[in-house]
Design an enzyme around this catalytic site. Structure first.
Site, PDB file in Angstrom:
ATOM      1  N   LYS A   1      36.450  34.003  46.539  1.00  5.93           N
ATOM      2  CA  LYS A   1      36.565  35.233  47.320  1.00  5.93           C
ATOM      3  C   LYS A   1      35.855  35.110  48.662  1.00  5.93           C
ATOM      4  O   LYS A   1      36.342  35.612  49.680  1.00  5.93           O
ATOM      5  CB  LYS A   1      36.009  36.416  46.523  1.00  5.93           C
TER       6      LYS A   1
ATOM      7  N   LEU B   1      49.934  33.445  40.962  1.00  2.00           N
ATOM      8  CA  LEU B   1      49.040  32.817  41.922  1.00  2.00           C
ATOM      9  C   LEU B   1      48.838  31.329  41.665  1.00  2.00           C
ATOM     10  O   LEU B   1      48.505  30.576  42.583  1.00  2.00           O
ATOM     11  CB  LEU B   1      47.671  33.508  41.899  1.00  2.00           C
TER      12      LEU B   1
ATOM     13  N   TYR C   1      34.432  32.228  40.999  1.00  2.00           N
ATOM     14  CA  TYR C   1      35.110  33.452  41.456  1.00  2.00           C
ATOM     15  C   TYR C   1      34.557  33.905  42.796  1.00  2.00           C
ATOM     16  O   TYR C   1      35.313  34.175  43.746  1.00  2.00           O
ATOM     17  CB  TYR C   1      34.952  34.543  40.405  1.00  2.00           C
TER      18      TYR C   1
ATOM     19  N   GLY D   1      50.152  41.959  42.860  1.00  4.89           N
ATOM     20  CA  GLY D   1      49.372  42.545  41.773  1.00  4.89           C
ATOM     21  C   GLY D   1      49.501  44.051  41.766  1.00  4.89           C
ATOM     22  O   GLY D   1      48.505  44.769  41.684  1.00  4.89           O
TER      23      GLY D   1
END
Length: 251
Positions: free
Chosen positions: A164, A66, A160, A14
């Site tokens: 993480k 990804l 999300y 990224g």
């Protein structure tokens, strides 16, 4: 301080903009060779490669998704094939959650799986594919970019934040498995950071409201994150392993 990165190979996923581009430039400024990945923004990746050339460092960009196992495998093989080894892997690529946040009970299974697939499983496979090249180098550092939300939570972002938070457990285990080989694995947790995308995505009044919650009364910028990541990814990091470190002004 000499960070001992001259001639090392750093991979930054990224890396076409924002934090990833800042990390890539900072590694290059320390004399590292840099491979950066992009998914959609080939122009941004090419721009970062040109910026790195100003430091006199070698750089390359490669497409990487990804959500696509084959894309991840091809990217790591292409990078390893060019330089033979990898010293530093920075997992920065991310699949952002939609702005339209949903209560947990309304999150569709497909959406949940896609978030976990990209932001947790994508990291797992990237590390797995990079490890043979890191072991070949005989020394290594892996930095996983997470978020303070993994610990703080945020309504409407369950998939999300769960993905993480999963990185923290993965990092803790890998730190113990790989540490004896001289491969250190850490997490960096940025707070709200003033990237190009953040400035486009969030209204000024929201950014100001959030800024006033930060004890330092300022938001981080990408270079704030990059300096910590590059330190953790260097020989100057003599014994920091398995840690989760915030860069959020004390919030």
């Amino acid at each position: 301080m000499d960070l001992g990165l001259k001639g090392m190979v750093a991979v930054v996923t990224g890396g076409s903009s924002g934090i990833g581009a800042a990390v890539a430039r900072t590694f290059a400024a320390e004399g590292a060779k840099v491979a950066l990945t992009y998914c959609h923004d080939a122009d941004g990746a090419a721009r970062t490669v040109r910026e790195i050339a100003r430091f006199g460092s070698e750089a390359m960009s490669v497409r990487y998704d990804l959500n696509d196992d084959h894309s991840i495998e091809r990217a790591m093989k292409e990078i390893g094939g060019r330089w033979g080894e990898i010293h530093v892997l920075v997992n920065n690529a991310v699949r952002w959650p939609e702005i339209r946040q949903l209560p947990f009970e309304d999150v569709p299974p497909a959406s949940w799986r896609q978030e976990i697939r990209a932001n947790l499983e994508g990291y797992y496979l990237t590390i797995q594919q990079a490890l043979p090249y890191i072991r070949k180098a005989g020394w290594g550092r892996i930095i996983n970019i997470s978020t303070g939300l993994a610990e703080d939570g945020m309504p409407g972002s369950a998939s999300y934040t769960a993905a993480k938070a999963g990185l923290h457990g993965l990092t803790a285990t890998l730190a113990k498995e790989l540490g004896p080989e001289g491969i250190y694995v850490n997490v960096v947790m940025p707070g709200l950071t003033m990237t190009e995308k953040a400035l486009q995505r969030f209204p000024d009044e929201m950014l100001e409201r959030e800024r006033m919650k930060v004890p330092t009364r300022k938001h981080s910028v990408p270079d704030d994150i990059a300096k910590l990541v590059v330190f953790l990814g260097s020989r100057a990091n003599g014994n920091i392993n398995g840690e989760c470190i915030r860069v959020s002004g004390g919030e």
